[in-house]
Design an enzyme around this catalytic site. Structure first.
Site, PDB file in Angstrom:
ATOM      1  N   THR A  11       0.837  -1.187   0.000  1.00 50.64           N
ATOM      2  CA  THR A  11       0.000   0.000   0.000  1.00 50.64           C
ATOM      3  C   THR A  11       0.875   1.241   0.000  1.00 50.64           C
ATOM      4  O   THR A  11       1.797   1.350   0.800  1.00 50.64           O
ATOM      5  CB  THR A  11      -0.970   0.078   1.199  1.00 50.64           C
ATOM      6  OG1 THR A  11      -1.566   1.377   1.195  1.00 50.64           O
ATOM      7  CG2 THR A  11      -0.276  -0.111   2.537  1.00 50.64           C
ATOM      8  N   ASP A  13      -0.146   3.888   0.977  1.00 47.14           N
ATOM      9  CA  ASP A  13      -0.575   4.642   2.157  1.00 47.14           C
ATOM     10  C   ASP A  13       0.285   4.368   3.392  1.00 47.14           C
ATOM     11  O   ASP A  13       0.261   5.140   4.344  1.00 47.14           O
ATOM     12  CB  ASP A  13      -2.039   4.318   2.480  1.00 47.14           C
ATOM     13  CG  ASP A  13      -2.976   4.850   1.421  1.00 47.14           C
ATOM     14  OD1 ASP A  13      -2.620   5.853   0.778  1.00 47.14           O
ATOM     15  OD2 ASP A  13      -4.055   4.257   1.219  1.00 47.14           O
ATOM     16  N   MET A  21      -2.253  11.832  -2.037  1.00 41.41           N
ATOM     17  CA  MET A  21      -3.152  10.777  -1.562  1.00 41.41           C
ATOM     18  C   MET A  21      -2.943  10.480  -0.071  1.00 41.41           C
ATOM     19  O   MET A  21      -1.916  10.839   0.506  1.00 41.41           O
ATOM     20  CB  MET A  21      -2.955   9.502  -2.388  1.00 41.41           C
ATOM     21  CG  MET A  21      -3.610   9.571  -3.761  1.00 41.41           C
ATOM     22  SD  MET A  21      -3.333   8.035  -4.700  1.00 41.41           S
ATOM     23  CE  MET A  21      -4.458   8.261  -6.080  1.00 41.41           C
ATOM     24  N   GLY A  22      -3.886   9.773   0.507  1.00 46.95           N
ATOM     25  CA  GLY A  22      -3.818   9.410   1.932  1.00 46.95           C
ATOM     26  C   GLY A  22      -5.088   9.863   2.631  1.00 46.95           C
ATOM     27  O   GLY A  22      -5.192  11.001   3.035  1.00 46.95           O
ATOM     28  N   ARG A  23      -6.021   8.953   2.755  1.00 48.49           N
ATOM     29  CA  ARG A  23      -7.333   9.307   3.290  1.00 48.49           C
ATOM     30  C   ARG A  23      -7.308   9.418   4.818  1.00 48.49           C
ATOM     31  O   ARG A  23      -7.894  10.323   5.385  1.00 48.49           O
ATOM     32  CB  ARG A  23      -8.330   8.220   2.858  1.00 48.49           C
ATOM     33  CG  ARG A  23      -9.777   8.635   2.863  1.00 48.49           C
ATOM     34  CD  ARG A  23     -10.099   9.569   1.710  1.00 48.49           C
ATOM     35  NE  ARG A  23     -11.512   9.951   1.728  1.00 48.49           N
ATOM     36  CZ  ARG A  23     -11.969  11.080   1.242  1.00 48.49           C
ATOM     37  NH1 ARG A  23     -11.163  11.962   0.698  1.00 48.49           N
ATOM     38  NH2 ARG A  23     -13.253  11.358   1.268  1.00 48.49           N
ATOM     39  N   GLU A  34      -5.073  14.381   1.090  1.00 48.45           N
ATOM     40  CA  GLU A  34      -6.484  14.422   0.672  1.00 48.45           C
ATOM     41  C   GLU A  34      -7.425  14.200   1.847  1.00 48.45           C
ATOM     42  O   GLU A  34      -8.574  14.618   1.817  1.00 48.45           O
ATOM     43  CB  GLU A  34      -6.765  13.375  -0.417  1.00 48.45           C
ATOM     44  CG  GLU A  34      -6.539  11.947   0.050  1.00 48.45           C
ATOM     45  CD  GLU A  34      -6.977  10.879  -0.963  1.00 48.45           C
ATOM     46  OE1 GLU A  34      -7.849  11.139  -1.794  1.00 48.45           O
ATOM     47  OE2 GLU A  34      -6.406   9.773  -0.899  1.00 48.45           O
ATOM     48  N   LEU A  59      -0.829   9.611 -10.719  1.00 52.45           N
ATOM     49  CA  LEU A  59       0.586   9.587 -11.086  1.00 52.45           C
ATOM     50  C   LEU A  59       1.480   9.102  -9.947  1.00 52.45           C
ATOM     51  O   LEU A  59       2.445   8.386 -10.169  1.00 52.45           O
ATOM     52  CB  LEU A  59       1.020  10.992 -11.520  1.00 52.45           C
ATOM     53  CG  LEU A  59       0.244  11.572 -12.708  1.00 52.45           C
ATOM     54  CD1 LEU A  59       0.394  13.087 -12.764  1.00 52.45           C
ATOM     55  CD2 LEU A  59       0.694  10.940 -14.015  1.00 52.45           C
ATOM     56  N   ARG A 100       0.988   6.960  -7.617  1.00 51.47           N
ATOM     57  CA  ARG A 100       0.974   5.550  -7.240  1.00 51.47           C
ATOM     58  C   ARG A 100       1.399   4.629  -8.383  1.00 51.47           C
ATOM     59  O   ARG A 100       1.540   3.425  -8.185  1.00 51.47           O
ATOM     60  CB  ARG A 100      -0.394   5.138  -6.684  1.00 51.47           C
ATOM     61  CG  ARG A 100      -1.476   4.954  -7.705  1.00 51.47           C
ATOM     62  CD  ARG A 100      -2.744   4.407  -7.035  1.00 51.47           C
ATOM     63  NE  ARG A 100      -3.723   4.080  -8.045  1.00 51.47           N
ATOM     64  CZ  ARG A 100      -5.007   3.872  -7.833  1.00 51.47           C
ATOM     65  NH1 ARG A 100      -5.473   3.978  -6.611  1.00 51.47           N
ATOM     66  NH2 ARG A 100      -5.831   3.567  -8.799  1.00 51.47           N
TER      67      ARG A 100
END
Lengths: 412, 412
Positions: free
Chosen positions: B143, B145, B189-191, B245, B298, B300
């Site tokens: 991941t 993440d 990214m990264g919730r 994000e 892009l 990932r």
């Protein structure tokens, strides 16, 4: 030959590229070693640095740091978007430039930029001639847009093209990973010419590129676009689209300038980019997963994907500008001529009058674009593929880019 | 030792990474050479491929193409986001999985994914034990993440981190080129965890990174954010911001979910991303040039900037899964343990029970984040920097990536 001794100024203007500093280094390195140019001055923020008497003494930089300019994106000296007035109407700026030229005994002026920069070059050249100040003015081209007249291609284009093609190949794989289909729309720079968006077709050559490409060279039609995407999706269960930011309707209106109003919780108005506008159109029409991606600044500063060919040609352009100027040439832009050497792509420099280049835009020939305006043909691939070749040996520190660090000592 | 002969299945699940295929290759290559595993089956679109009896015979692939998986981003076998039911409530899927396992004499199941995938692994393992079917189930983590529990870091994180840090360095140079200031807001990214956004701090270590970093680990406050940006801008005349994000207000509401309404000329509603929402907020507040950039897919799939360390560790994770399973281990995820060897970073694998990993999220320790929540400290840098080291020798064709091409022959 009339050997003209004196200082030179190198300035950078317009939007940066991955290799504009390779050209600047071509100028600086050649000038420093020339034995004719007595002092190399770097203008801070282009012509503004001349007007403000902010000139760096490039001779005081560490040679190794200067060499790193070949691999350092963006404009190391700083850039500007300053348009000089018509000297016949207002010669204030020109008088000031002359004053600075005299102050530092500047006899060479090298300006590294696109269309507008060649206009600046041209005006300065004409003014210096009109007042009888002996000075040689040379344009060193750069633009990721590849839209300069009189040259086969422009320094900076190939590296951006390579970034775009590589990114498309990667996003293609990413967006085809689920069994549920997806439409991805990627927005690429290029306001009036589609050279950059067309570069995505290089990815398609290797099986992982866009299904549809829309360029500013043809008129955009929204219902046709929707149909095109639906057609590809129906056949493949997926659709990857490349759009140039400059696509426009038949009446000339930019698609990106759709009237949009949007407020967040704070009551702020918002503007989405073209990719998100088109993504929303498709979402409404097709009820599938859609993603809009804007390559944004990344495509013009992605030096880690620079083309070695582009770096070396950019350096060569700077070098040729100095060599030609010393040899007595004036009022010209360095341009590229494509040839074949030992059966392979080769490139040499030629000279184009600044007068002819300034403010003219070169577009993709219509015959290179397919009939319904959704892609480019093999003529474009043959044109672009040789330009992106070669991997530079990028200087790194702890696996991150090691960019040039200039001291920027102001001249007195 | 009980040598368990039989076939294995390898499946990939969740969002792709630049190196998930390196792990898959670790599994496939080790299994093919094991002498114990009789057949290596690749599940199309993860567990869905098992349910649908869509299994590729990996033994029929060209070994050289399999090797290229190390450098091919995204999930080569296809991915899914399919959540298995609780077998106590509905065992339909599990019965079907058992049927397929029996059909191909599958005795090893390797699942390559994140939190949800470990949940899938865990449920399958428990079900197989409950019905007395001898089978070894192993999780292979991935991941970008970096939020999996029980492991020092996750395969895939470092390559995305390197992409982010490099892109920030390049955009930093680009956005500092004019003498007129600019605020650039980059969305990463990264919730729920900020590991990716924090990676931008690596760029700051080398003098070209964000001034402010906002992570989901702390609460976001819009007036404070505006003040932070104004403060940096007042001092530097520029401001580069990294935002995750997943940033959220104190009440838990995502900043990206600001109520927005927007229509283009066609009457379509639109949704902007977080970067454009924040860019508009700053534009309204400060009257300066602002640009929002979303790194989007892009980051990932940017395998061209993969970390060699990440590739090799990902391969090692796949290899260890097979070796441990053959040695009799079951119901574990391969995890990484960081150590020091000859004074340098070293990494070895360890085993973590699937039960413990499934559905738990690991966040950045609060003590690694500065007090006012606008950046990370040296503890993060020391953690992340070793992970991004090393440049892989990327296979290229005509200076574009040469990705693996699999035949994907369905098993009967």
């Amino acid at each position: 030959m009339n050997v003209l001794k004196g200082a030179c100024i190198i300035g950078q203007s317009g939007g940066p590229t991955s290799v504009i500093n390779a050209s600047a280094y071509g100028v600086i390195d050649t000038a420093l070693k020339s034995g004719v140019i007595t002092r190399v001055l770097g203008a801070e923020h282009g012509i503004k640095g001349v007007l403000n008497d902010r000139l760096f003494d490039m001779g005081q930089e560490d040679p190794e740091e200067l060499r790193l300019l070949k691999y350092t994106p963006s404009s190391a000296l700083g850039s500007c978007r300053y348009k000089l007035a018509d000297p016949a109407v207002d010669d204030t700026d020109f008088k000031r430039i002359l004053e600075i030229f005299k102050k530092y005994d500047v006899r060479y002026f090298f300006y590294n930029g696109g269309n507008d920069s060649m206009d600046t070059c041209n005006k300065i050249n004409q003014y210096m001639q009109s007042v009888g100040y002996e000075c040689r003015v040379m344009g060193v081209p750069k633009t990721i847009d590849n839209d300069l007249y009189g040259t086969d291609h422009c320094p900076g284009y190939a590296s951006a093209a390579k970034y775009i093609a590589t990114s498309f190949m990667e996003v293609y794989l990413d967006s085809h990973v689920y069994d549920t289909g997806m439409v991805v729309i990627m927005e690429i720079m290029g306001r009036h010419a589609g050279w950059l968006a067309a570069a995505s077709a290089l990815a398609s050559e290797y099986g992982a590129g866009p299904d549809l490409i829309y360029l500013p060279e043809t008129d955009f039609d929204m219902p046709k676009f929707i149909n095109d995407v639906k057609g590809v999706y129906a056949k493949k269960g997926n659709c990857l689209v490349a759009v140039s930011e400059g696509i426009h309707y038949a009446d000339g209106g930019f698609v990106s300038e759709a009237k949009v109003e949007k407020t967040d919780g704070f009551g702020h108005a918002q503007m989405g980019g073209l990719a998100s506008i088109l993504a929303e159109v498709i979402k409404e029409e097709m009820d599938v997963k859609v993603r809009g991606i804007e390559l944004n600044l990344l495509q013009r500063c992605g030096a880690h994907l620079a083309s070695e060919t582009d770096i070396e040609e950019s350096f060569m352009a700077g070098k040729a500008a100095v060599e030609n100027a010393i040899a007595g040439i004036n009022g010209r832009m360095i341009a590229f001529e494509r040839g074949i050497q030992n059966g392979r792509y080769a490139c040499k420099t030629k000279l184009v009058p600044l007068m002819e280049v300034a403010n003219v835009e070169k577009k993709i020939p219509r015959s290179w674009i397919n009939e319904d305006g959704t892609g480019v043909n093999h003529q474009f691939i043959e044109y672009a593929l040789p330009l992106i070749q070669g991997e530079p040996d990028l200087p790194k520190q702890d696996s991150l880019p090691r960019f040039a660090k200039l001291k920027k000592v102001l001249s007195k």
